[in-house]
Write a protein that holds these residues in place. Structure first.
Motif: not given
Length: 289
Positions: A86-87, A90, A164, A167, A216
């Motif tokens: 995810t990080m 993202s 998001d 970010t 994150k």
């Protein structure tokens, strides 16, 4: 300035920082020290400084009991996997969005940015149920073929949190402060927008990338509510859901402290790694400038 004056000035400057650091580190020290003690000693030591010292009946029994009670290794693997994917996704997606919102002129850019920033004021609790209904109907092609519903899977813990507003906002604000001459010079040299992003902008974006990565990582590693709603299979549960195993019965506090100490290790490792990467990026940026 004399040597004594310099020492006094340095002490006055750093003493408040040391005191503040000790205040923040005391709970971690207490947690680790308590994880080695039996319950009675743990509770008795809370009335003295012995709570922060490895004194008394010290052993690894609490850690052994925690591993017997909970599949700690599996939970840590799940959390690290979900958090890392995810990080990274993202950072890639949100940096691209920030680049497009700052450097590329296109119609409706300000409206899109305003809409993205507006999502920051919507609490997760307000969209949790709609998200739950959505992921219950989405298709997914897995080992068993086409299936509907993302429950009990990794993607249900990853995909909804890749993009998001915070970010994107961090990258937009940072990119706006970069010298426009660098972008213009690259474009004059016939560099494509992708080349500008990859070779000019992102090498200078180390500080904001590290900041976004920390935020994150902490948000994803500490996920509790969403996995509790969408993951019932133990094989996909993250570390925070594992805390439930310790509150179903009368579990010794030493085991709880041992489990908390274990799941804190990935956070500390990530912090040390990111600190070195952050310093390296600052040094590289300074050299290039």
């Amino acid at each position: 300035m004399t040597r004594n004056e310099h020492v006094l000035l340095t002490t006055a400057r750093y003493l408040p920082l040391v005191v503040l650091a000790l205040i923040f580190i005391f709970p971690i020290v207490f947690m680790v020290m308590s994880s080695f003690k039996p319950d009675m000693q743990l509770l008795n030591d809370t009335t003295s400084l012995a709570a922060f010292l490895p004194v008394g009946d010290i052993s690894l029994d609490n850690y052994a009991a925690a591993f017997r009670r909970v599949p700690v290794g599996l939970f840590i693997f799940n959390s690290v996997l979900v958090t890392a994917i995810t990080m990274l996704a993202s950072l890639a997606l949100c940096s691209l969005a920030g680049f497009a919102l700052v450097f590329i002129n296109w119609r409706g850019r300000d409206i899109v940015l305003a809409a993205i920033l507006a999502t920051m004021i919507i609490p997760f609790e307000a969209i949790a149920i709609p998200m739950l209904l959505l992921v219950s109907k989405l298709p997914w092609i897995g080992a068993e073929g086409l299936a509907f519903g993302w429950f009990n899977s990794y993607q249900v813990q990853i995909v909804p949190f890749i993009a998001d507003g915070l970010t994107v906002f961090l990258f937009v604000q940072y990119f706006r402060d970069l010298p426009g001459e660098l972008i213009e010079a690259a474009r004059v040299e016939s560099a494509s927008w992708w080349q500008v992003y990859r070779r000019v902008v992102m090498p200078l974006a180390g500080p904001v990338t590290a900041t976004a990565a920390i935020l994150k990582f902490l948000a994803m590693y500490n996920q509790y509510m969403w996995p509790l709603m969408v993951v019932q299979d133990e094989g996909y549960r993250p570390v925070m859901i594992g805390l439930q195993y310790f509150f179903q019965l009368s579990v010794p506090w030493g085991e709880v402290m041992a489990y908390l100490s274990i799941i804190t290790v990935p956070v500390l490792v990530f912090y040390v790694f990111l600190q070195r990467a952050f310093i390296a990026s600052i040094a590289a940026t300074g050299i290039k400038g």
